[in-house]
Motif scaffolding. Structure first.
Motif, mmCIF file in Angstrom:
data_model
loop_
_atom_site.group_PDB
_atom_site.id
_atom_site.type_symbol
_atom_site.label_atom_id
_atom_site.label_comp_id
_atom_site.label_asym_id
_atom_site.label_seq_id
_atom_site.Cartn_x
_atom_site.Cartn_y
_atom_site.Cartn_z
ATOM 1 N N GLY A 46 -16.202 -4.865 18.913
ATOM 2 C CA GLY A 46 -17.692 -5.789 18.479
ATOM 3 C C GLY A 46 -18.027 -6.482 17.279
ATOM 4 N N ILE A 47 -17.518 -5.291 16.200
ATOM 5 C CA ILE A 47 -17.949 -5.701 14.792
ATOM 6 C C ILE A 47 -17.172 -7.072 14.065
ATOM 7 N N HIS A 48 -17.674 -7.790 13.359
ATOM 8 C CA HIS A 48 -16.754 -8.391 12.464
ATOM 9 C C HIS A 48 -17.429 -8.857 11.648
ATOM 10 N N GLU A 49 -17.357 -8.466 10.231
ATOM 11 C CA GLU A 49 -17.498 -9.350 9.441
ATOM 12 C C GLU A 49 -16.461 -9.762 8.105
ATOM 13 N N THR A 50 -17.650 -10.567 7.348
ATOM 14 C CA THR A 50 -16.977 -10.742 5.769
ATOM 15 C C THR A 50 -16.141 -10.171 5.121
ATOM 16 N N VAL A 51 -15.409 -10.389 4.676
ATOM 17 C CA VAL A 51 -14.692 -9.110 3.644
ATOM 18 C C VAL A 51 -13.997 -10.074 2.362
ATOM 19 N N LYS A 52 -14.107 -9.235 0.902
ATOM 20 C CA LYS A 52 -13.849 -10.604 0.100
ATOM 21 C C LYS A 52 -12.752 -9.791 -0.071
ATOM 22 N N ARG A 53 -11.255 -10.374 -0.352
ATOM 23 C CA ARG A 53 -10.663 -9.924 -0.312
ATOM 24 C C ARG A 53 -9.224 -10.147 -1.652
ATOM 25 N N GLY A 54 -8.461 -9.709 -2.729
ATOM 26 C CA GLY A 54 -7.548 -10.669 -3.288
ATOM 27 C C GLY A 54 -6.081 -11.592 -2.608
ATOM 28 N N ASN A 55 -5.851 -12.245 -2.496
ATOM 29 C CA ASN A 55 -5.120 -13.202 -1.716
ATOM 30 C C ASN A 55 -3.768 -12.913 -1.874
ATOM 31 N N LYS A 56 -2.990 -12.062 -3.101
ATOM 32 C CA LYS A 56 -1.780 -11.164 -3.416
ATOM 33 C C LYS A 56 -2.376 -9.786 -3.708
ATOM 34 N N ILE A 57 -1.078 -9.532 -3.261
ATOM 35 C CA ILE A 57 -0.592 -8.357 -3.395
ATOM 36 C C ILE A 57 0.385 -7.897 -3.850
ATOM 37 N N ARG A 58 0.456 -6.384 -4.583
ATOM 38 C CA ARG A 58 2.353 -6.130 -4.741
ATOM 39 C C ARG A 58 2.550 -4.571 -4.562
ATOM 40 N N VAL A 59 3.715 -4.668 -3.005
ATOM 41 C CA VAL A 59 3.908 -3.536 -2.378
ATOM 42 C C VAL A 59 5.405 -3.324 -3.385
ATOM 43 N N LYS A 60 5.297 -1.574 -3.205
ATOM 44 C CA LYS A 60 6.745 -0.548 -3.171
ATOM 45 C C LYS A 60 6.663 0.133 -2.260
ATOM 46 N N TYR A 61 8.109 0.236 -1.430
ATOM 47 C CA TYR A 61 8.021 0.819 -0.434
ATOM 48 C C TYR A 61 9.444 1.273 -0.151
ATOM 49 N N LEU A 62 9.597 1.959 0.766
ATOM 50 C CA LEU A 62 10.667 3.129 1.094
ATOM 51 C C LEU A 62 11.048 2.343 2.120
ATOM 52 N N ASP A 63 12.236 1.882 2.441
ATOM 53 C CA ASP A 63 12.640 1.335 4.757
ATOM 54 C C ASP A 63 13.004 2.617 4.648
ATOM 55 N N GLU A 64 13.673 2.097 5.966
ATOM 56 C CA GLU A 64 14.491 3.413 6.706
ATOM 57 C C GLU A 64 15.730 3.917 6.193
ATOM 58 N N ASN A 65 16.037 3.597 5.238
ATOM 59 C CA ASN A 65 16.960 3.985 4.583
ATOM 60 C C ASN A 65 16.706 4.615 3.200
ATOM 61 N N LEU A 66 15.877 4.741 3.420
ATOM 62 C CA LEU A 66 15.184 5.247 1.932
ATOM 63 C C LEU A 66 15.511 4.717 1.048
#
Ligand SMILES: [Zn+2]
Length: 101
Positions: free
Chosen positions: A19-39
């Motif tokens: 029931g709560i909705h609010e306007t949020v400012k966020r950067g429109n681009k991210i750089r992510v590092k992650y490990l997949d299921e095979n590490l």
């Protein structure tokens, strides 16, 4: 995760805060590092709506919710709604269970 790009405002909601909705400012681009299921390591730049969704979800991993990004004044204005949620008074179309500590 690194956040960059231009700040964009968009209304957000969350199953954790029915029931709560609010306007949020966020950067429109991210750089992510992650490990997949095979590490195997990957690094990607993600933009736009998916970048927003990923920031929202990554926040949860840090124990944050989207209202942690709104102004203190705005947070004060919705304090009644937030307190109602803490008391288990949620109105939504899905089942919820309030866990009190
Ligand atoms: Zn959420």
């Amino acid at each position: 995760m690194e956040v960059g790009g231009e700040l964009e405002s968009m209304e957000e909601g969350c199953l954790s805060l029915p029931g709560i909705h609010e306007t949020v400012k966020r950067g429109n681009k991210i750089r992510v590092k992650y490990l997949d299921e095979n590490l195997e390591a990957h690094e990607e730049v993600v933009e736009g709506y998916l970048a927003r969704v990923m920031q929202h979800e990554f926040d949860h991993l840090d124990g944050k919710v989207f209202v942690d990004h709104i102004s203190p004044l705005r947070k004060q204005m919705i304090k009644g709604k937030l307190n109602a949620l803490l008391k288990g008074k949620a109105h939504c179309n899905y089942k919820v269970k309030t866990v009190r500590k």
